[in-house]
Design an enzyme around this catalytic site. Structure first.
Site, short mmCIF file in Angstrom:
data_model
loop_
_atom_site.label_atom_id
_atom_site.label_comp_id
_atom_site.label_asym_id
_atom_site.label_seq_id
_atom_site.Cartn_x
_atom_site.Cartn_y
_atom_site.Cartn_z
N SER A 136 1.44 -2.44 -12.00
CA SER A 136 0.78 -2.88 -10.79
C SER A 136 0.19 -4.26 -11.07
CB SER A 136 -0.32 -1.86 -10.43
OG SER A 136 -1.10 -2.30 -9.36
N LYS A 162 4.93 -3.60 -8.90
CA LYS A 162 4.18 -3.42 -7.65
C LYS A 162 3.26 -4.62 -7.49
CE LYS A 162 0.13 -0.55 -6.67
NZ LYS A 162 -0.39 0.84 -6.68
N LYS A 164 0.13 -6.32 -5.53
CA LYS A 164 -1.01 -6.12 -4.65
C LYS A 164 -0.94 -7.21 -3.59
CE LYS A 164 -3.35 -2.70 -6.52
NZ LYS A 164 -3.70 -1.49 -5.76
N ASP A 189 1.30 -3.01 -2.40
CA ASP A 189 0.14 -2.15 -2.13
C ASP A 189 -0.96 -2.98 -1.46
OD1 ASP A 189 -1.89 -0.30 -2.07
OD2 ASP A 189 -2.00 0.02 -4.23
N GLU A 214 2.69 0.50 0.26
CA GLU A 214 1.62 1.46 -0.02
C GLU A 214 0.36 1.15 0.80
OE1 GLU A 214 0.97 1.72 -4.23
OE2 GLU A 214 -0.87 2.90 -4.05
N ASP A 239 -1.75 6.41 -0.14
CA ASP A 239 -2.58 6.58 -1.33
C ASP A 239 -3.96 7.04 -0.82
OD1 ASP A 239 -4.34 6.18 -3.47
OD2 ASP A 239 -3.63 4.19 -4.01
N LYS A 263 -2.81 10.72 -7.13
CA LYS A 263 -3.75 10.39 -8.20
C LYS A 263 -4.63 11.62 -8.38
CE LYS A 263 -4.18 5.46 -7.15
NZ LYS A 263 -5.01 4.42 -6.52
N GLY A 291 -2.41 5.11 -10.41
CA GLY A 291 -3.34 4.92 -11.52
C GLY A 291 -4.64 4.30 -11.03
O1 OSB Z 1 -4.46 1.36 -5.11
O2 OSB Z 1 -3.22 2.01 -6.66
C1 OSB Z 1 -4.26 1.50 -6.29
C2 OSB Z 1 -6.26 0.34 -9.35
C3 OSB Z 1 -7.54 0.60 -8.91
C4 OSB Z 1 -7.74 1.09 -7.64
C5 OSB Z 1 -6.66 1.33 -6.82
C6 OSB Z 1 -5.36 1.11 -7.25
C7 OSB Z 1 -5.17 0.57 -8.54
C8 OSB Z 1 -3.86 0.23 -9.09
C9 OSB Z 1 -3.75 0.24 -10.59
O3 OSB Z 1 -2.92 -0.15 -8.44
C10 OSB Z 1 -2.62 1.02 -11.14
C11 OSB Z 1 -2.77 1.24 -12.64
O4 OSB Z 1 -3.64 2.05 -13.06
O5 OSB Z 1 -2.04 0.59 -13.40
MG MG Z 2 -2.79 2.15 -4.09
#
Ligand code: OSB
Ligand code: MG
Length: 377
Positions: A136, A162, A164, A189, A214, A239, A263, A291
């Site tokens: 991510s 992925k 952001k 995401d 996402e 999510d 999660k 995650g």
């Molecule tokens: O939205 O998936 C998410 C990290 C913190 C809060 C929300 C998210 C995330 C990540 C990190 O995308 C994914 C990872 O742990 O590598």
């Molecule tokens: Mg997410």
């Protein structure tokens, strides 16, 4: 089961190797609660997924600590739970606070594994010895930086990226990565940063062969997601909106999403994660494990969960070194050449905690023993 001897909650602080920016803010240090449960000479671990502030969901480290201290720990000492499922049932009266509940629920799964000599993957019904993973990638200061960052992950061996996104940083970053890597598995995401008024942006994103989009819309919405999904060919993945198996069922029934990110912290632990997984398998909805930038302890739970058969998309579970200079487990998670992580085979979470390092990153701790709760005995 014999009673629990002691429970410790520590707050840890561990710097990330690089800043992580999402539509809701920037993280530079992992702050988390690590729970240890001692019983019959065994030590079981749990990691709370809550962030320092209520940006991803309503929970925070402090709110989780409060719920643990006031409600969950007294309950643990008051009952001789035979399984994590018994504990989960006993928390029925506690609304929400899923991440706080999951911390203990997951530690009890670790304990059960250590008591029975089975790995978490075995206990859950995992079928895979390694799990496909991706990375991510946080919002970058420029498109140039983004291409460089993604390139370094691709060179590390990650097969799925992925990105952001946030308003004003969506189509251009995706276009740049698609042009550089025409065939890589790519997804985005938004962490709830958009509304239906941004329909045009999603229509543009629909042309980039994304695996999924996402959580584009509000964290507490499924109706607008269904409206958006109707007009997109790219699957929407939820999510933030999914907290329970019932949420998952409703979202699937109204076609608000065609993929679900599970999660364990967000959904109250591993039992509920498995229930959502089972439901999705039955309804042919692909799932993957999300995650929360966990330490090696939380990561071990996620890897075990992702070994279940319905986890058919790459998970947000990267190698230890993607997050930390040194992870708090003795044998770090490493990416294999085929873009996977190996599922631990040892009992419980199957990783050994580096006690020295855990000690070094601990900033506060509280210890609880059975005799502090005489009313419960
Ligand atoms: O939205 O998936 C998410 C990290 C913190 C809060 C929300 C998210 C995330 C990540 C990190 O995308 C994914 C990872 O742990 O590598
Ligand atoms: Mg997410």
């Amino acid at each position: 089961m014999t009673p629990i001897q002691s429970i410790e909650i520590r707050k840890i602080s561990l710097p990330y190797v690089s800043r992580f920016e999402t539509s809701f803010g920037v993280e530079t240090i992992k702050q988390a609660l690590i729970v240890t449960i001692k019983k019959d000479g065994l030590i079981a671990y749990g990691e709370c997924a809550a962030m320092a502030g209520p940006w991803y969901n309503e929970e925070t480290i402090a709110s989780a600590q409060y719920i643990l201290n006031q409600y969950l720990i007294p309950q643990l000492f008051g009952n001789k739970f035979d399984s994590p499922a018994d504990f989960l049932k006993a928390t029925d009266g506690i609304r929400g606070n899923n991440m706080a509940v999951a911390t203990v629920e997951m530690a009890l799964w670790d304990l059960m594994g250590k008591v029975t000599g089975k790995s978490l993957s075995q206990l859950l019904g995992g079928t895979k010895s390694k799990v496909q993973v991706g990375v991510s990638v946080g919002i970058q200061p420029s498109i140039d930086d983004l291409v460089k960052t993604v390139t370094s992950y691709v060179q590390d061996g990650y097969k799925r990226i992925k990105l952001k996104i946030k308003p004003g940083y969506e189509v251009e970053p995706v276009r740049a990565i698609r042009e550089t890597y025409p065939d890589i598995m790519l997804q985005v995401d938004a962490n709830s940063a958009f509304s239906l008024e941004d329909f045009h942006t999603f229509k543009q994103l629909d042309d980039f062969k994304l695996l999924l989009i996402e959580q584009p819309l509000a964290h507490d919405d499924i109706l607008d997601h269904a409206k958006l999904q109707k007009q997109l060919s790219t699957p929407i993945c939820l999510d933030e909106s999914i907290h329970t198996p019932q949420d998952a069922r409703k979202a699937i029934e109204i076609d608000a999403c065609r993929v679900i990110n599970i999660k364990p912290g967000r959904v109250r632990g591993l039992q509920r994660s498995k229930e959502i997984h089972d439901l999705c398998l039955e309804r042919k909805i692909p799932v993957w494990c999300g995650g929360m930038l966990e330490t090696g302890i939380g990561r071990a739970f996620n890897v075990a969960l992702a070994s279940l058969p319905g986890f058919v998309l790459p998970s947000d579970i990267s190698a230890s070194r993607r997050y930390f200079k040194r992870d708090i487990i003795t044998k770090e998670f490493e990416l294999t050449t085929d873009g996977t992580l190996e599922v631990p085979k040892e009992p419980g979470i199957g990783v050994e905690v580096d006690k020295q390092l855990l000690e070094a990153c601990t900033i506060s701790r509280e210890q609880f023993t059975a005799n502090q709760f005489p009313a419960n005995q």
